[in-house]
Design a protein around this motif. Sequence first.
Motif, PDB file in Angstrom:
ATOM      1  N   LEU A  43      33.296  58.076 -25.975  1.00  0.00           N
ATOM      2  CA  LEU A  43      34.534  57.353 -25.714  1.00  0.00           C
ATOM      3  C   LEU A  43      34.323  56.231 -24.699  1.00  0.00           C
ATOM      4  CD1 LEU A  43      37.484  57.152 -26.452  1.00  0.00           C
ATOM      5  CD2 LEU A  43      37.989  58.831 -24.673  1.00  0.00           C
ATOM      6  N   LYS A  44      33.524  56.490 -23.670  1.00  0.00           N
ATOM      7  CA  LYS A  44      33.219  55.433 -22.688  1.00  0.00           C
ATOM      8  C   LYS A  44      32.502  54.269 -23.360  1.00  0.00           C
ATOM      9  CE  LYS A  44      33.034  58.353 -18.623  1.00  0.00           C
ATOM     10  NZ  LYS A  44      32.227  58.932 -17.548  1.00  0.00           N
ATOM     11  N   LEU A  45      31.541  54.580 -24.211  1.00  0.00           N
ATOM     12  CA  LEU A  45      30.806  53.535 -24.924  1.00  0.00           C
ATOM     13  C   LEU A  45      31.721  52.778 -25.887  1.00  0.00           C
ATOM     14  CD1 LEU A  45      27.612  55.643 -25.441  1.00  0.00           C
ATOM     15  CD2 LEU A  45      27.668  53.428 -24.258  1.00  0.00           C
ATOM     16  N   LYS A  46      32.558  53.499 -26.600  1.00  0.00           N
ATOM     17  CA  LYS A  46      33.496  52.872 -27.542  1.00  0.00           C
ATOM     18  C   LYS A  46      34.450  51.930 -26.800  1.00  0.00           C
ATOM     19  CE  LYS A  46      36.871  53.972 -31.119  1.00  0.00           C
ATOM     20  NZ  LYS A  46      37.496  55.033 -31.907  1.00  0.00           N
ATOM     21  N   THR A  47      34.937  52.368 -25.667  1.00  0.00           N
ATOM     22  CA  THR A  47      35.836  51.548 -24.861  1.00  0.00           C
ATOM     23  C   THR A  47      35.141  50.270 -24.410  1.00  0.00           C
ATOM     24  OG1 THR A  47      37.039  53.515 -24.119  1.00  0.00           O
ATOM     25  CG2 THR A  47      37.270  51.526 -22.779  1.00  0.00           C
ATOM     26  N   LEU A  48      33.890  50.377 -23.963  1.00  0.00           N
ATOM     27  CA  LEU A  48      33.129  49.184 -23.564  1.00  0.00           C
ATOM     28  C   LEU A  48      32.918  48.250 -24.751  1.00  0.00           C
ATOM     29  CD1 LEU A  48      30.297  50.339 -21.137  1.00  0.00           C
ATOM     30  CD2 LEU A  48      32.376  49.083 -20.602  1.00  0.00           C
ATOM     31  N   ARG A  49      32.588  48.816 -25.886  1.00  0.00           N
ATOM     32  CA  ARG A  49      32.359  48.007 -27.091  1.00  0.00           C
ATOM     33  C   ARG A  49      33.623  47.221 -27.458  1.00  0.00           C
ATOM     34  NH1 ARG A  49      33.104  49.435 -32.162  1.00  0.00           N
ATOM     35  NH2 ARG A  49      33.073  51.666 -31.722  1.00  0.00           N
ATOM     36  N   HIS A  50      34.774  47.854 -27.334  1.00  0.00           N
ATOM     37  CA  HIS A  50      36.030  47.163 -27.644  1.00  0.00           C
ATOM     38  C   HIS A  50      36.396  46.143 -26.574  1.00  0.00           C
ATOM     39  CE1 HIS A  50      37.298  49.175 -31.322  1.00  0.00           C
ATOM     40  NE2 HIS A  50      36.687  50.243 -30.834  1.00  0.00           N
ATOM     41  N   LYS A  51      35.945  46.376 -25.363  1.00  0.00           N
ATOM     42  CA  LYS A  51      36.182  45.441 -24.262  1.00  0.00           C
ATOM     43  C   LYS A  51      35.331  44.182 -24.423  1.00  0.00           C
ATOM     44  CE  LYS A  51      36.946  46.086 -19.313  1.00  0.00           C
ATOM     45  NZ  LYS A  51      38.188  45.369 -19.393  1.00  0.00           N
ATOM     46  N   ALA A  52      34.252  44.294 -25.176  1.00  0.00           N
ATOM     47  CA  ALA A  52      33.345  43.163 -25.417  1.00  0.00           C
ATOM     48  C   ALA A  52      33.916  42.301 -26.533  1.00  0.00           C
ATOM     49  CB  ALA A  52      31.956  43.682 -25.774  1.00  0.00           C
ATOM     50  N   SER A  53      34.834  41.439 -26.174  1.00  0.00           N
ATOM     51  CA  SER A  53      35.473  40.624 -27.203  1.00  0.00           C
ATOM     52  C   SER A  53      35.730  39.216 -26.697  1.00  0.00           C
ATOM     53  CB  SER A  53      36.790  41.276 -27.643  1.00  0.00           C
ATOM     54  OG  SER A  53      37.699  41.286 -26.563  1.00  0.00           O
ATOM     55  N   PHE A  54      35.985  38.339 -27.650  1.00  0.00           N
ATOM     56  CA  PHE A  54      36.315  36.945 -27.373  1.00  0.00           C
ATOM     57  C   PHE A  54      37.341  36.552 -28.420  1.00  0.00           C
ATOM     58  CE2 PHE A  54      35.177  32.345 -27.920  1.00  0.00           C
ATOM     59  CZ  PHE A  54      35.663  31.929 -26.691  1.00  0.00           C
ATOM     60  N   ASN A  55      38.473  36.057 -27.986  1.00  0.00           N
ATOM     61  CA  ASN A  55      39.608  35.828 -28.881  1.00  0.00           C
ATOM     62  C   ASN A  55      39.433  34.678 -29.862  1.00  0.00           C
ATOM     63  OD1 ASN A  55      41.036  37.992 -27.832  1.00  0.00           O
ATOM     64  ND2 ASN A  55      41.965  36.749 -26.229  1.00  0.00           N
TER      65      ASN A  55
END
Length: 134
Positions: A43-55
């Motif tokens: 879950l921590k990794l998934k959250t980081l992966r989703h935080k890695a974004s650019f609109n």
Amino acid sequence: MTKEQLSPELFRVVDANLNRLKEGIRVVEDIIRYRDNNKSLSLKLKTLRHKASFNEIEKLLQHRDSINDVLRPSTKSEQQRVDIKDILLANIKRAQESSRVLEELFKLYSLEDSENFKYIRYELYNLEKVIILK
């Protein structure tokens, strides 16, 4: 700071590193999730992966040129892994390095985004210790 401070070539760098960051995290996430059944770390990794974004995905796609990437072919070291720990470490390091590149480039574009990628990088440092030493 204005958006004009990132050239098309730099958007290409952002695109490549955003992909590399998310891919590296995903490899580690899936191993921790399916091999280890570790919900908390997954879950921590998934959250980081989703935080890695650019609109502005259209801007990234517009400047993507993966076919002509001069280092597209794999190196010998990329083709060899000793064990699962080696795969985990290679992908955590890949993600850390990419988050650093993004942190630096976004200083020209958005300090908020830059700080986001710095946060991701430091979280990956912490997760690396937990995952590799377990």
